[in-house]
Structures are given as structure tokens and as C-alpha cells.
Design an enzyme around this catalytic site. Structure first.
Site, short mmCIF file in Angstrom:
data_model
loop_
_atom_site.label_atom_id
_atom_site.label_comp_id
_atom_site.label_asym_id
_atom_site.label_seq_id
_atom_site.Cartn_x
_atom_site.Cartn_y
_atom_site.Cartn_z
CE LYS A 62 -3.88 -1.85 2.73
NZ LYS A 62 -4.92 -1.81 1.69
NE ARG A 96 -10.52 -10.23 -2.05
CZ ARG A 96 -10.93 -9.33 -2.94
NH1 ARG A 96 -11.27 -9.71 -4.16
NH2 ARG A 96 -11.02 -8.06 -2.62
N1 BES Z 1 -7.97 -4.06 4.48
C1 BES Z 1 -8.18 -3.63 3.14
C2 BES Z 1 -9.52 -2.91 2.96
C3 BES Z 1 -9.69 -1.62 3.72
C4 BES Z 1 -9.41 -0.42 3.12
C5 BES Z 1 -10.18 -1.61 5.01
C6 BES Z 1 -9.57 0.76 3.81
C7 BES Z 1 -10.34 -0.43 5.70
C8 BES Z 1 -10.04 0.76 5.10
C9 BES Z 1 -8.15 -4.82 2.20
O1 BES Z 1 -7.32 -5.85 2.57
C10 BES Z 1 -7.67 -4.34 0.87
O2 BES Z 1 -6.55 -3.93 0.79
N2 BES Z 1 -8.54 -4.44 -0.15
C11 BES Z 1 -8.19 -4.02 -1.46
C12 BES Z 1 -8.64 -5.09 -2.42
C13 BES Z 1 -8.15 -4.91 -3.83
C14 BES Z 1 -6.64 -5.06 -3.88
C15 BES Z 1 -8.83 -5.91 -4.72
C16 BES Z 1 -8.90 -2.69 -1.73
O3 BES Z 1 -10.04 -2.52 -1.28
O4 BES Z 1 -8.30 -1.83 -2.35
MN MN Z 2 -5.33 -5.59 1.93
#
Ligand code: BES
Ligand code: MN
Ligand code: ZN
Length: 510
Positions: A284, A358
Site C-alpha cells: 500500500k 478474502r
Molecule cells: N484491508 C483492506 C480494505 C480496507 C481499506 C479496510 C480501507 C479499511 C479501510 C483490504 O485488505 C484491501 O486492501 N482491499 C483491497 C482489495 C483490492 C486489492 C482488490 C482494496 O479494497 O483496495
Molecule cells: Mn489488503
């Protein structure tokens, strides 16, 4: 936590730091809510006018302080806004009471004792006011010690309100007593979930989290089983292991069971427990990782809900599954392009290591399915897409059974948790087709929250009723506190899960 007591004493004679009253928005200015009659009388019936002079309107979230009238043992009156006054003879909604009590609970930080003279029309109001104050008075200051090793209170900081007395709550009325006891049990566990979420990730690894679950299980007589990395390898939990492989802190799968001898229903709750989500190799960017200690909010909610169900002695069996891992980049981390063999036997091509939730949930859902529960509910901070869709206060509900999804939505509304049903459109499934494996962990970007839900669905056992709560928005409050919701970890979904367990125990569900 703040102590909660019920009292039929009159406000004037009560020794307390403050008397809390309610003020609502009437058609012609602020109106004093029921419960504050004695205070109004001491102001010669002019309390509403006094409040108006001070600028009070009765709006939700508003707080007005005024000196207590002569003859009162308490020095201060705190008036909290209840929002629109109900129509003549109408009652205040539970959520309005909960929020107002929360605002007061937060404002009374540092006080020893406060008496709440808010409307108590029935036992439900006792519960709502109790929840509001117990949740609103929450604070997390474990790490605020100015480098001297003492906690915030020891160095003179302000402790949360010590005691809340609900006036008009009848200590000898069975229904009132039960409502207060329920509020205490649920809020104590919910506040513990908030503590877990707020704990920095260097102090909450999967192993530490599992240890905390073990302590809770011991305290409340729950059965618990913890699979460590060795046991996970032996069992073939490829999803949890894959996500955890980049971290020096090894993953865990915790199974926590509460059972009641007369239960004829079995619920399984599955929580995403990523103790820190850096994104892994699909790292990230800065600006997206500062709050990612919150990525175990689902597991914290599940732990809290199972313990609360046990404390309430609900006539239902509840199994909690905590899928715990830390998502980090390293030489041993899973790579974009790797294929994992999941616990279910399916293979997953990991196209984005940041879609890790997931993967851990898939293994836990399959493990939960093996016990053939009557229903499974998973809770997860799963997608940023759900935040884009519903904002930061509402969670999305998906599932394979419309009636069950509706039941969860109603349970959430009832306890004051904003939620909204979301679809699982079949056409989005093909976006996850993989050239190499059975499925990829990513699909179309549009509708990302629904794509994640469709992925999870593949790992729910045949014929099992299932719902998925994506709490990415409401799990962690990055803004200022409001109502009974603090900054930071909120404990989202705990009260919905507890309500679902209660409804199931009462036979009011399927
Ligand atoms: N933990 C994150 C989702 C999240 C984002 C929770 C902001 C709380 C606040 C999750 O693991 C994630 O990174 N999801 C990605 C999925 C994508 C790579 C398909 C997302 O939502 O960008
Ligand atoms: Mn994630
Ligand atoms: Zn995540």
C-alpha cells in the site's frame, strides 16, 4: 468501564458531579424531555427558556452546561440534544437516547458520578441509555504515559466517568435489571474489541491475539482451539498460511465455541483478523497504511460477540472463528502470481497480495462449514470499494439467502448500526477467472466489494446459509467522536451479531 446503576431517587437529593437531562427540538424552540421534571420545577418551569437563552436548540449531538438550581446536591446540569421531539405522547427512539447518553458520557470524562435524568419509558430505554453512556465514556489511553511508564490516570490525566446512575430505572424491576445487565455485558465486550483494534500492531500479533482469546475463553468457560503455523501447515490451510508467510509473526486460526445445553440452533461467526495490512508485495502507498492496524476489527467483533452470547447465557450454540495473520512484504512473502492451495482444496492465483482478507476468510469459512451450522456470518474490513459505496458509517451486507440478509439488516437497524444490503451479481464472477488456477483473488475493479463477496461465496459449504458484513467503513473512525462512537476502533458489528444470536435463541429466525 463505567459502572451502571439504576435508581428511583429524585434528582435534587442526589450527590453527583452532574445531572444529565434531555432537550429536544420542538416546533417552537427547545423542549425539555421527560425525566427532567424535577430540574424544570426547580427552575420554576422555565428550563426550556433558560436553555434557549443559552443557545440550545435540542439538536442531536448538542451539549449545554448550566449551574444546577439552588437546593440540588449536584452542582451541574448537562443538557444533551435528542434531535426532533416525538409527536405528542410519542416516545423517543432508542438510538436517539443511545446517542444523547453517549455524548454526555464522553463530556463527563474525569467525573466520578453522574445522574442521568433522561426519558425512561420502558426497559428498552434503560438498555439504550445504558449502552449509550457505557460506549460513549470509552477511552483508550494505554500508551499515553509521557515516557514515565505510568498510565494516563497515574500521571493526572482524566479517567472515564466512574459511575452512571440512570434515574427512573427501577432497580427492583426484573426487566429493567435485565436490560441494564445486558448493556453491561455487551458494552464491556464491545469496549474490549475497541481496545484490541486500537492496540498498535507491534503489540498485537496473531499469537498475542490468540492468547487473549484463550484468556477470554478460560474466563467464560468457552471451548477453544488454536491452530498455530505448524498445525495450519499440517491441516492444509493454504490461504491463512500464504497471507501470513511474509511476516515474522506467524498466523493462527482460533476456534471458540459457546454452547448451551438446550440449544437447537448453531451459528458460526467468522472474523477477518489481519493484525496489520501493509498490502504485502502489492504494498500500500503511504497514506493508505496508517490505520491498517484496524484490519482485525472483524475478528475482534467475533470474539466480543461470542463472549457476550456466553455472558448472556443465550440458548443457542455459537462458534467463533478468528482468521489471524499479518500481511507483510518480505523474501518469504506470497507474490503476485503465486498459486495457493486453499483448505477447501481449491487453488487461488494471487494477483494482488493486498486482497488478503478474502484468502484468510476462505479457509475459515470452509472450516466453519464443516460443522454444518444453521448459518454463517463473516465480518471483515474487506474492501475500500465498500467505503466508496456506503461511506464511513454504514456496513454492507451480502449473502446467499435474501431472507437472511434482510434479517441481519433488520437486526442491525434495531441496535442502531447503519447497514445496507448489497447484491452479488453473477456476471462479476467471470472477472475472477484465472488462466492458471481455479479462481483469482481479484476481479473487476468496479463493484470491488461485491467481487470480494462473490469470492467468499465460493468457500461456503453447499447449502449453508451465509452472510458477509463488509465493515471497512464503520470499523475505524478517523474523524472526531460522535454520539457514542469514539475516534479509532468502534466495535462495529458486535451489537448486530449479539442481536442475531438473541433472535436465533428466541426462535425468531428461520
Ligand atoms: N484491508 C483492506 C480494505 C480496507 C481499506 C479496510 C480501507 C479499511 C479501510 C483490504 O485488505 C484491501 O486492501 N482491499 C483491497 C482489495 C483490492 C486489492 C482488490 C482494496 O479494497 O483496495
Ligand atoms: Mn489488503
Ligand atoms: Zn486487509
Amino acid at each position: 468501564m463505567t459502572a451502571l446503576t439504576l435508581s428511583t431517587s429524585a434528582a435534587p437529593g442526589l450527590r453527583a458531579d452532574a445531572i444529565v437531562i434531555g432537550v429536544a427540538k420542538g416546533a417552537k424552540g427547545p423542549v425539555v424531555a421527560p425525566g427532567a421534571e424535577a430540574v424544570d420545577k426547580a427552575y420554576d418551569g422555565r428550563l426550556a427558556a433558560v436553555l434557549e437563552t443559552l443557545g440550545a436548540s435540542g439538536a442531536e449531538g448538542e451539549l449545554t452546561k448550566l449551574p444546577a438550581p439552588a437546593g440540588f446536591k449536584a452542582p451541574l446540569v448537562v443538557a444533551v440534544g435528542l434531535g426532533a421531539a416525538p409527536a405528542a405522547d410519542g416516545e423517543y427512539e432508542a438510538e436517539a437516547l443511545r446517542r444523547a447518553a453517549g455524548v454526555a458520557g464522553r463530556a463527563l470524562t474525569g467525573a466520578k458520578k453522574a445522574a442521568f435524568a433522561l426519558p425512561v419509558q420502558d426497559a428498552a430505554a434503560v438498555g439504550a441509555l445504558g449502552e449509550g453512556v457505557l460506549l460513549g465514556a470509552y477511552s483508550f489511553d494505554t500508551y499515553k504515559d509521557n515516557g514515565n511508564g505510568k498510565d494516563a490516570k497515574a500521571r493526572g490525566g482524566k479517567a472515564p466517568l466512574a459511575e452512571a446512575v440512570l434515574l427512573g430505572g427501577k432497580p427492583r424491576d426484573a426487566a429493567h435489571k435485565a436490560a441494564a445487565a445486558r448493556a453491561v455485558a455487551v458494552c464491556e465486550e464491545l469496549n474490549r474489541a475497541r481496545d484490541l483494534i486500537n492496540t498498535p500492531p507491534n503489540d498485537l500479533t496473531p499469537a498475542i491475539f490468540a492468547g487473549i482469546a484463550q484468556d477470554a475463553a478460560k474466563e467464560h468457560g468457552l471451548k477453544i482451539q488454536v491452530l498455530d503455523d505448524k498445525a495450519l501447515t499440517k491441516g492444509g490451510y493454504g490461504g491463512i498460511l500464504g497471507v501470513g508467510s511474509g511476516s515474522a509473526a506467524t498466523p493462527r486460526l482460533v476456534k471458540l465455541s459457546y454452547s448451551h445445553p438446550d440449544a437447537d440452533k448453531h451459528l458460526a461467526f467468522v472474523g477477518k483478523g489481519i493484525t496489520y495490512d501493509s498490502g504485502g508485495i502489492s504494498l500500500k502507498p503511504a497514506g493508505h497504511n496508517e490505520t491498517m492496524k484496524c484490519d482485525m476489527s472483524g475478528a475482534a467483533a467475533v470474539l466480543a460477540a461470542v463472549v457476550a452470547a456466553a455472558r448472556l447465557g443465550l440458548e443457542v450454540n455459537v462458534t467463533g472463528w478468528l482468521a489471524l495473520a499479518e500481511n507483510m512484504p518480505s523474501g518469504s512473502a506470497v507474490r503476485p502470481g503465486d498459486v495457493l492451495r486453499m483448505y477447501s482444496g481449491k487453488t487461488v492465483e494471487v494477483l494482488n497480495t493486498d486482497a488478503e482478507g478474502r484468502l484468510v476468510l476462505a479457509d475459515a469459512l470452509w472450516a466453519a462449514s464443516a460443522e454444518k451450522p444453521d448459518a454463517i456470518v463473516d465480518v471483515a474490513t474487506l474492501t475500500g470499494a465498500m467505503m466508496l459505496a456506503l461511506g464511513s458509517r454504514t456496513f454492507g451486507i451480502m449473502g446467499n439467502d435474501d431472507a437472511f440478509r434482510t434479517a441481519l439488516h433488520e437486526a442491525a437497524e434495531e441496535v442502531g448500526e447503519p447497514a445496507w444490503p448489497m447484491p452479488l451479481p453473477e456476471h462479476l464472477r467471470k472477472g475472477m477467472d484465472s488462466a492458471t488456477a481455479d479462481i483469482a483473488n481479484m476481479g473487476e475493479r468496479m463493484g470491488g466489494g461485491l467481487v470480494a463477496g462473490l469470492f467468499l461465496r465460493e468457500f461456503v459449504g453447499e447449502g449453508i446459509t451465509w452472510a458477509h458484513l463488509d465493515i471497512a467503513g464503520p470499523a475505524f473512525n478517523e474523524g472526531g467522536p460522535f454520539g457514542y462512537t469514539p475516534k479509532g476502533g468502534t466495535g462495529s458489528a458486535v451489537r448486530t451479531l449479539v442481536r442475531l444470536a438473541e433472535l436465533t435463541a428466541a426462535g425468531d429466525l428461520g
